[in-house]
Design a protein around this motif. Structure first.
Motif, PDB file in Angstrom:
ATOM      1  N   VAL A  83      22.638 -83.893  -5.827  1.00  0.00           N
ATOM      2  CA  VAL A  83      22.900 -83.558  -4.543  1.00  0.00           C
ATOM      3  C   VAL A  83      23.415 -82.686  -4.895  1.00  0.00           C
ATOM      4  O   VAL A  83      23.276 -81.218  -4.307  1.00  0.00           O
ATOM      5  CB  VAL A  83      23.629 -84.910  -3.570  1.00  0.00           C
ATOM      6  CG1 VAL A  83      23.951 -84.175  -2.507  1.00  0.00           C
ATOM      7  CG2 VAL A  83      22.668 -85.968  -3.251  1.00  0.00           C
ATOM      8  N   TRP A  84      24.382 -83.119  -5.192  1.00  0.00           N
ATOM      9  CA  TRP A  84      25.446 -81.044  -6.089  1.00  0.00           C
ATOM     10  C   TRP A  84      24.355 -80.353  -6.928  1.00  0.00           C
ATOM     11  O   TRP A  84      25.420 -78.988  -6.657  1.00  0.00           O
ATOM     12  CB  TRP A  84      26.496 -81.222  -6.818  1.00  0.00           C
ATOM     13  CG  TRP A  84      27.159 -82.248  -5.489  1.00  0.00           C
ATOM     14  CD1 TRP A  84      27.138 -82.791  -4.514  1.00  0.00           C
ATOM     15  CD2 TRP A  84      28.603 -82.214  -5.944  1.00  0.00           C
ATOM     16  NE1 TRP A  84      28.701 -83.056  -3.997  1.00  0.00           N
ATOM     17  CE2 TRP A  84      29.182 -83.010  -4.262  1.00  0.00           C
ATOM     18  CE3 TRP A  84      30.176 -82.259  -6.769  1.00  0.00           C
ATOM     19  CZ2 TRP A  84      31.101 -83.870  -4.631  1.00  0.00           C
ATOM     20  CZ3 TRP A  84      31.156 -82.467  -7.462  1.00  0.00           C
ATOM     21  CH2 TRP A  84      31.987 -83.328  -5.481  1.00  0.00           C
ATOM     22  N   ALA A  85      23.068 -81.016  -7.927  1.00  0.00           N
ATOM     23  CA  ALA A  85      22.732 -80.225  -8.700  1.00  0.00           C
ATOM     24  C   ALA A  85      22.481 -78.154  -8.249  1.00  0.00           C
ATOM     25  O   ALA A  85      22.668 -77.148  -8.394  1.00  0.00           O
ATOM     26  CB  ALA A  85      21.805 -80.705  -9.825  1.00  0.00           C
ATOM     27  N   PRO A  86      21.644 -78.468  -6.549  1.00  0.00           N
ATOM     28  CA  PRO A  86      20.564 -77.176  -6.746  1.00  0.00           C
ATOM     29  C   PRO A  86      22.057 -76.483  -5.884  1.00  0.00           C
ATOM     30  O   PRO A  86      22.258 -74.926  -5.682  1.00  0.00           O
ATOM     31  CB  PRO A  86      19.983 -78.218  -5.093  1.00  0.00           C
ATOM     32  CG  PRO A  86      20.379 -79.684  -5.007  1.00  0.00           C
ATOM     33  CD  PRO A  86      21.283 -79.943  -6.606  1.00  0.00           C
ATOM     34  N   LEU A  87      22.861 -76.923  -5.253  1.00  0.00           N
ATOM     35  CA  LEU A  87      24.184 -76.335  -4.551  1.00  0.00           C
ATOM     36  C   LEU A  87      25.238 -75.705  -5.098  1.00  0.00           C
ATOM     37  O   LEU A  87      25.062 -74.635  -5.073  1.00  0.00           O
ATOM     38  CB  LEU A  87      25.428 -77.551  -3.819  1.00  0.00           C
ATOM     39  CG  LEU A  87      26.970 -76.648  -3.064  1.00  0.00           C
ATOM     40  CD1 LEU A  87      26.127 -76.192  -2.232  1.00  0.00           C
ATOM     41  CD2 LEU A  87      27.858 -78.208  -2.379  1.00  0.00           C
ATOM     42  N   VAL A  88      25.239 -76.405  -6.602  1.00  0.00           N
ATOM     43  CA  VAL A  88      25.800 -75.673  -7.750  1.00  0.00           C
ATOM     44  C   VAL A  88      25.195 -73.838  -7.966  1.00  0.00           C
ATOM     45  O   VAL A  88      25.931 -73.544  -8.073  1.00  0.00           O
ATOM     46  CB  VAL A  88      26.266 -76.271  -8.731  1.00  0.00           C
ATOM     47  CG1 VAL A  88      26.881 -75.860 -10.033  1.00  0.00           C
ATOM     48  CG2 VAL A  88      27.310 -77.734  -8.426  1.00  0.00           C
ATOM     49  N   VAL A  89      24.084 -74.028  -8.354  1.00  0.00           N
ATOM     50  CA  VAL A  89      22.701 -73.417  -8.573  1.00  0.00           C
ATOM     51  C   VAL A  89      23.158 -72.099  -7.656  1.00  0.00           C
ATOM     52  O   VAL A  89      23.136 -71.483  -7.995  1.00  0.00           O
ATOM     53  CB  VAL A  89      21.077 -73.303  -8.646  1.00  0.00           C
ATOM     54  CG1 VAL A  89      20.798 -72.638  -8.961  1.00  0.00           C
ATOM     55  CG2 VAL A  89      21.347 -74.701 -10.094  1.00  0.00           C
ATOM     56  N   LEU A  90      23.253 -72.515  -6.731  1.00  0.00           N
ATOM     57  CA  LEU A  90      23.357 -71.977  -5.203  1.00  0.00           C
ATOM     58  C   LEU A  90      24.262 -70.921  -5.168  1.00  0.00           C
ATOM     59  O   LEU A  90      24.307 -69.303  -4.729  1.00  0.00           O
ATOM     60  CB  LEU A  90      22.697 -72.772  -3.662  1.00  0.00           C
ATOM     61  CG  LEU A  90      23.137 -71.521  -2.919  1.00  0.00           C
ATOM     62  CD1 LEU A  90      21.910 -70.438  -2.635  1.00  0.00           C
ATOM     63  CD2 LEU A  90      22.849 -72.543  -0.968  1.00  0.00           C
ATOM     64  N   VAL A  91      25.777 -71.532  -5.414  1.00  0.00           N
ATOM     65  CA  VAL A  91      26.867 -70.923  -5.438  1.00  0.00           C
ATOM     66  C   VAL A  91      26.365 -70.162  -7.001  1.00  0.00           C
ATOM     67  O   VAL A  91      27.103 -68.946  -6.719  1.00  0.00           O
ATOM     68  CB  VAL A  91      28.016 -72.056  -5.724  1.00  0.00           C
ATOM     69  CG1 VAL A  91      29.915 -71.242  -6.122  1.00  0.00           C
ATOM     70  CG2 VAL A  91      27.293 -72.695  -3.804  1.00  0.00           C
ATOM     71  N   LEU A  92      26.666 -70.319  -7.776  1.00  0.00           N
ATOM     72  CA  LEU A  92      26.275 -69.007  -8.687  1.00  0.00           C
ATOM     73  C   LEU A  92      25.344 -68.267  -8.816  1.00  0.00           C
ATOM     74  O   LEU A  92      26.420 -67.191  -8.829  1.00  0.00           O
ATOM     75  CB  LEU A  92      25.907 -70.337 -10.299  1.00  0.00           C
ATOM     76  CG  LEU A  92      25.801 -69.771 -11.551  1.00  0.00           C
ATOM     77  CD1 LEU A  92      26.995 -69.675 -12.453  1.00  0.00           C
ATOM     78  CD2 LEU A  92      24.821 -69.772 -12.524  1.00  0.00           C
ATOM     79  N   GLY A  93      24.098 -68.113  -7.871  1.00  0.00           N
ATOM     80  CA  GLY A  93      23.586 -66.899  -7.717  1.00  0.00           C
ATOM     81  C   GLY A  93      24.358 -65.918  -6.802  1.00  0.00           C
ATOM     82  O   GLY A  93      24.869 -65.430  -7.626  1.00  0.00           O
ATOM     83  N   ALA A  94      25.150 -66.536  -5.204  1.00  0.00           N
ATOM     84  CA  ALA A  94      26.118 -65.894  -5.151  1.00  0.00           C
ATOM     85  C   ALA A  94      27.084 -65.560  -5.501  1.00  0.00           C
ATOM     86  O   ALA A  94      27.564 -64.440  -5.332  1.00  0.00           O
ATOM     87  CB  ALA A  94      26.620 -66.700  -3.870  1.00  0.00           C
ATOM     88  N   ALA A  95      27.702 -65.848  -6.947  1.00  0.00           N
ATOM     89  CA  ALA A  95      28.964 -65.511  -7.396  1.00  0.00           C
ATOM     90  C   ALA A  95      28.230 -64.341  -8.138  1.00  0.00           C
ATOM     91  O   ALA A  95      29.147 -63.248  -8.359  1.00  0.00           O
ATOM     92  CB  ALA A  95      29.523 -66.781  -8.688  1.00  0.00           C
TER      93      ALA A  95
END
Length: 263
Positions: free
Chosen positions: A150-162
């Protein structure tokens, strides 16, 4: 993008450890604050919402006074994971000017360090939540093992925004100012203090466009409700997150040539 992450994995871990240690350097309790803080927050939520406001989630769960606090805390963990990274992102390059002048230094790892630090604090908060669950319910559901999916795609999305914000923060310094306010607004626009089902049916699809909504709802499902995640939704979320991460990384690499001139 992935080749750069793998190549610099040792440096990323080293900078993460330094970032985490530096945050608590000089304090008496040191790293213990990372555990004490979520304990205090969860206790506060339990007292204020369960005892003072007598709040109930109202989703058909057999609730104790601690249940509402745990449901709320699960949403807060996801929001804090995102907020800690996004708030820091615009100043990541600006606050590390010395690295910009070193041509061989991989600047693209700075957002990764920020995400890793946020993940560390989220993991500590998650540990506190699991201890509270074991105390309240007596066991942890087997579905909790699926939380990384569940968290893996969220972390990837946040990384792109960062990556995108770290680059924009170099050229547009003002972008750092409203980020904290934006994350506060996003907190109340996400189903953190309320279940998604409490909203009118016409509003729910719009709330689902919030990138935090799906992650919060699925985190509660696997952690507290003992349910499997919605795999179809996770696949779509993962594809969108991967596209956003690639775009953020591409933008960062495209604009990094101008960092030294601006700074």
């Amino acid at each position: 993008m992935w080749r750069s992450i793998w190549k610099n994995r040792g440096l990323i871990l080293q900078m993460m450890r330094r970032d985490i240690a530096g945050r608590y350097r000089g304090s008496v309790m040191g790293l213990a604050w990372s555990f004490v803080t979520p304990v205090i927050l969860l206790t506060t939520y339990a007292v204020v919402f369960s005892f003072v406001f007598n709040a109930r989630w109202g989703v058909g769960l057999q609730q104790s006074r601690l249940d509402y606090a745990m449901l709320l805390f699960a949403g807060m963990i996801v929001h804090s994971l995102v907020a800690e990274t996004i708030v820091r992102a615009p100043m990541l390059v600006v606050s590390n000017v010395s690295y910009v002048k070193k041509i061989v230094f991989p600047l693209e790892i700075l957002p990764l360090v920020a995400v890793g630090t946020a993940l560390f604090h989220a993991a500590i908060s998650l540990l506190v939540l699991m201890i509270a669950m074991a105390f309240s319910v007596g066991h942890l559901p087997a579905s909790a093992l699926l939380l990384p999916f569940v968290w893996a795609p969220l972390v990837v999305l946040v990384l792109g925004a960062a990556w995108a914000l770290a680059s924009l923060g170099v050229f547009l310094r003002d972008i750092a100012q409203p980020i904290g306010l934006f994350m506060t607004v996003l907190l109340f626009a996400s189903p953190v203090f309320y279940p998604l089902s409490a909203l009118p049916a016409a509003v729910q699809p719009w709330v689902m466009l919030n990138p935090l909504t799906f992650a919060i709802e699925q985190s509660r499902a696997v952690l507290l409700a003992g349910q499997a995640p919605y795999w179809g939704g996770l696949v779509i979320y993962s594809l969108v997150a991967a596209a956003c991460a690639w775009c953020g990384y591409a933008w960062f690499q495209k604009t990094r040539k101008g960092f030294a001139n601006v700074l």
